[in-house]
Design an enzyme around this catalytic site. Structure first.
Site, PDB file in Angstrom:
ATOM      1  N   LYS A  56       0.812  -1.220   0.000  1.00 17.74           N
ATOM      2  CA  LYS A  56       0.000   0.000   0.000  1.00 17.74           C
ATOM      3  C   LYS A  56       0.840   1.262   0.000  1.00 17.74           C
ATOM      4  O   LYS A  56       0.449   2.272  -0.573  1.00 17.74           O
ATOM      5  CB  LYS A  56      -0.977   0.007   1.191  1.00 17.74           C
ATOM      6  CG  LYS A  56      -2.093  -1.013   1.022  1.00 17.74           C
ATOM      7  CD  LYS A  56      -3.291  -0.710   1.898  1.00 17.74           C
ATOM      8  CE  LYS A  56      -4.421  -1.676   1.618  1.00 17.74           C
ATOM      9  NZ  LYS A  56      -5.551  -1.542   2.521  1.00 17.74           N
ATOM     10  N   LYS A  86      -5.320 -10.001  -6.250  1.00 12.94           N
ATOM     11  CA  LYS A  86      -6.622 -10.297  -5.630  1.00 12.94           C
ATOM     12  C   LYS A  86      -7.680  -9.281  -6.092  1.00 12.94           C
ATOM     13  O   LYS A  86      -7.352  -8.129  -6.402  1.00 12.94           O
ATOM     14  CB  LYS A  86      -6.514 -10.362  -4.105  1.00 12.94           C
ATOM     15  CG  LYS A  86      -6.433  -9.038  -3.408  1.00 12.94           C
ATOM     16  CD  LYS A  86      -6.823  -9.163  -1.930  1.00 12.94           C
ATOM     17  CE  LYS A  86      -7.032  -7.787  -1.355  1.00 12.94           C
ATOM     18  NZ  LYS A  86      -7.902  -7.675  -0.233  1.00 12.94           N
ATOM     19  N   LYS A 140     -11.393  -3.695  -3.703  1.00 10.03           N
ATOM     20  CA  LYS A 140     -12.121  -2.428  -3.875  1.00 10.03           C
ATOM     21  C   LYS A 140     -11.196  -1.378  -4.449  1.00 10.03           C
ATOM     22  O   LYS A 140     -11.627  -0.448  -5.106  1.00 10.03           O
ATOM     23  CB  LYS A 140     -12.589  -1.908  -2.508  1.00 10.03           C
ATOM     24  CG  LYS A 140     -13.593  -2.761  -1.818  1.00 10.03           C
ATOM     25  CD  LYS A 140     -14.030  -2.057  -0.540  1.00 10.03           C
ATOM     26  CE  LYS A 140     -14.581  -3.036   0.452  1.00 10.03           C
ATOM     27  NZ  LYS A 140     -13.695  -3.248   1.612  1.00 10.03           N
TER      28      LYS A 140
HETATM   29  P1  ADP Z   1     -10.546  -4.863  -0.110  1.00 20.01           P
HETATM   30  O1  ADP Z   1      -9.153  -5.413  -0.299  1.00 20.01           O
HETATM   31  O2  ADP Z   1     -11.411  -5.087  -1.262  1.00 20.01           O
HETATM   32  O3  ADP Z   1     -10.512  -3.426   0.353  1.00 20.01           O
HETATM   33  P2  ADP Z   1     -11.095  -5.471   2.641  1.00 20.01           P
HETATM   34  O4  ADP Z   1      -9.664  -5.203   2.943  1.00 20.01           O
HETATM   35  O5  ADP Z   1     -12.070  -4.506   3.155  1.00 20.01           O
HETATM   36  O6  ADP Z   1     -11.214  -5.665   1.066  1.00 20.01           O
HETATM   37  O7  ADP Z   1     -11.459  -6.925   3.116  1.00 20.01           O
HETATM   38  C1  ADP Z   1     -12.547  -7.329   3.908  1.00 20.01           C
HETATM   39  C2  ADP Z   1     -12.519  -8.831   4.060  1.00 20.01           C
HETATM   40  O8  ADP Z   1     -12.680  -9.441   2.762  1.00 20.01           O
HETATM   41  C3  ADP Z   1     -11.172  -9.365   4.610  1.00 20.01           C
HETATM   42  O9  ADP Z   1     -11.428 -10.472   5.432  1.00 20.01           O
HETATM   43  C4  ADP Z   1     -10.436  -9.787   3.384  1.00 20.01           C
HETATM   44  O10 ADP Z   1      -9.495 -10.790   3.646  1.00 20.01           O
HETATM   45  C5  ADP Z   1     -11.574 -10.304   2.504  1.00 20.01           C
HETATM   46  N1  ADP Z   1     -11.231 -10.177   1.096  1.00 20.01           N
HETATM   47  C6  ADP Z   1     -11.004  -9.020   0.418  1.00 20.01           C
HETATM   48  N2  ADP Z   1     -10.731  -9.253  -0.859  1.00 20.01           N
HETATM   49  C7  ADP Z   1     -10.765 -10.613  -1.010  1.00 20.01           C
HETATM   50  C8  ADP Z   1     -10.559 -11.488  -2.121  1.00 20.01           C
HETATM   51  N3  ADP Z   1     -10.268 -11.016  -3.300  1.00 20.01           N
HETATM   52  N4  ADP Z   1     -10.680 -12.815  -1.916  1.00 20.01           N
HETATM   53  C9  ADP Z   1     -11.011 -13.301  -0.685  1.00 20.01           C
HETATM   54  N5  ADP Z   1     -11.212 -12.542   0.400  1.00 20.01           N
HETATM   55  C10 ADP Z   1     -11.094 -11.211   0.250  1.00 20.01           C
END
Ligand code: ADP
Ligand code: TRP
Length: 338
Positions: A116, A200, A203
Site C-alpha cells: 500500500k 486479488k 475495492k
Molecule cells: P478490499 O481489499 O477489497 O478493500 P477489505 O480489505 O475490506 O477488502 O477486506 C474485507 C474482508 O474481505 C477481509 O477479510 C479480506 O481478507 C476479505 N477479502 C477481500 N478481498 C478478497 C478477495 N479477493 N478474496 C477473498 N477474500 C477477500
C-alpha cells in the site's frame, strides 16, 4: 485453546467502497455461517479506512452501504453485534497500548504495508504503518478467539497472536488474551481480479471490470464475466493442467464455490468446452447468488435512519464489552482508574 475460554468471533471490513464478490465469498459468507455456532461481533472498520485519504461525505455513505451489505448478505443484527469501529473509543485506546507492545521489526515484515505504501514509503502516513496494531486491538478488545478473514489477512492475524502472547508474558498475565485463530475458507481463500489472475479482487483496483460488486445488476455481471480475461485453450480435464493458467483457475474456482461443487467435478462437467460457453454458466450462477443480495442492499440503503439505528444499538453492545475488558487491561498495566 484452553477449554474454559469462551468462543468469540470477531471480524471487520473497511468501508472503502462497494463490497465485492471477494469480500462476500472470502469473508462475509463465513461471517454469516458462524452466527449459528458462536457469539459474533462484526465491525465496519472506519478507523482503518482513514489510513487512505477519504472524502468525508463518501466515507459516511460507505459506512452505511457496508452496513447494508452486511445485513443483505445475511448478518442478523439481533443475534450478532454489528457496529462501526470509531464509535467505540476502546479500539483507539488499545491500539495505542499495542503500539507500545508491538516491535518495529514486526511491523517491517508486513507485506500489506509495503504494497500500500508503494515506492514512496517516507511519505506514507504513520497510521498505515501501525494499522496491524489497530487490527490486533479490534480483535483482542473483545478477547476474540476466532477471526474469519480472507487469505490476505493471515499475516496480520499472526501478528495479533504475537502481540497477545507478548502482552501476556510481559505483564505476567497468563492466558489473559486468547491467541485468536484465523478462519479462512479452505475452498476459496482468495478471489482473484477478473483482469489479472495473479492479483486479488479488491475495492482499490481502478478498473470496475476487475471485480463483481454485490450491487451489480444481471446485465453488468454478464458483461464483466464476458470481458473477464482468459486464455485461448479449452477447459482441461485435470486440475494439474490449470497450473499456469491463473485466470482460468480463478473462474473455475468461483464457479465451483458458488454452485457448491468442487473444481474436480466442474472439470468433469465442462472439460473440452471453450471459455465463452463456460462463462454463460458462470454468469447465470453469479446472477442467481449476487442479484438478490444487491436488491436487498439497495432497499436497505434507502432507509439511512434504520441503518444508523442498527449501528447505534450495535455500538452500545460493543462498548459494554469493550469497557469491561479495557478496565482489566488498564489494571494489568498499572494505570490508576477513577
Ligand atoms: P478490499 O481489499 O477489497 O478493500 P477489505 O480489505 O475490506 O477488502 O477486506 C474485507 C474482508 O474481505 C477481509 O477479510 C479480506 O481478507 C476479505 N477479502 C477481500 N478481498 C478478497 C478477495 N479477493 N478474496 C477473498 N477474500 C477477500
Ligand atoms: N484489515 C482488514 C482488511 O483490510 C479489516 C479489519 C480491520 C479486520 N479490523 C479487523 C479484519 C479485525 C479482521 C479482524 O481486510
Amino acid at each position: 485453546m484452553s477449554k474454559n475460554v469462551k468462543s468469540v468471533v470477531f471480524s471487520g471490513v473497511q468501508p472503502s467502497g462497494n463490497l465485492h464478490l471477494g469480500n462476500y465469498l472470502g469473508a462475509i459468507k463465513n461471517f454469516v455461517d458462524l452466527q449459528k455456532k458462536m457469539k459474533c461481533i462484526y465491525c465496519i472498520a472506519d478507523l482503518h479506512a482513514i489510513t487512505i485519504s477519504q472524502d468525508p461525505k463518501e466515507l459516511k455513505k460507505n459506512i452505511l452501504d457496508t452496513t447494508a451489505g452486511f445485513i443483505a448478505c445475511g448478518l442478523d443484527f439481533k443475534k450478532s453485534i454489528i457496529f462501526n469501529q470509531s464509535s467505540v473509543s476502546g479500539h483507539a485506546e488499545l491500539a495505542w497500548i499495542f503500539n507500545c507492545v508491538s516491535r518495529i521489526g514486526w511491523m517491517n515484515r508486513m507485506t500489506q504495508f509495503k504494497e500500500k505504501a508503494g515506492a514512496n514509503k517516507e511519505n506514507a502516513n504513520v497510521g498505515l504503518y501501525v494499522y496491524p496494531n489497530l487490527m490486533a486491538a479490534d480483535i483482542l478488545l473483545y478477547k476474540a478467539t476466532h477471526v474469519p478473514v480472507g487469505d490476505d489477512q493471515k499475516q496480520h492475524l499472526e501478528l495479533t497472536r504475537d502481540i497477545a502472547q507478548k502482552f501476556n508474558n510481559d505483564f505476567n498475565a497468563e492466558n489473559f488474551f486468547p491467541l485468536p485463530e484465523p478462519l479462512i475458507q479452505e475452498k476459496l481463500s482468495r478471489v482473484m481480479s477478473l483482469r489479472d489472475g495473479k492479483k486479488k479482487m479488491s475495492k482499490s483496483e481502478e478498473s470496475d471490470y476487475s471485480r463483481i460488486d454485490l450491487k451489480d445488476d444481471a446485465e453488468t455481471i454478464k458483461k464483466k464475466i464476458k470481458k473477464a480475461k482468459t486464455d485461448s485453450s479449452p477447459i482441461p480435464e485435470k486440475i494439474e493442467d490449470l497450473k499456469n493458467r491463473p485466470e482460468a483457475q480463478n473462474l473455475l474456482n468461483i464457479y465451483s464455490f458458488v454452485t457448491n461443487s468442487t473444481v474436480e467435478k466442474t472439470l468433469k462437467e465442462m472439460k473440452g468446452k471453450d471459455f465463452s460457453k463456460f462463462k454463460d454458466h458462470l454468469s447465470d450462477a453469479l446472477v442467481s447468488v449476487i442479484c438478490p443480495i444487491g436488491k436487498k442492499i439497495k432497499e436497505l440503503e434507502s432507509d439511512t435512519a434504520n441503518l444508523k439505528k442498527i449501528l447505534k444499538e450495535g455500538s452500545e453492545k460493543a462498548s459494554t464489552i469493550a469497557k469491561n475488558n479495557l478496565k482489566e487491561i488498564k489494571e494489568i498495566l498499572g494505570f490508576i482508574q477513577s
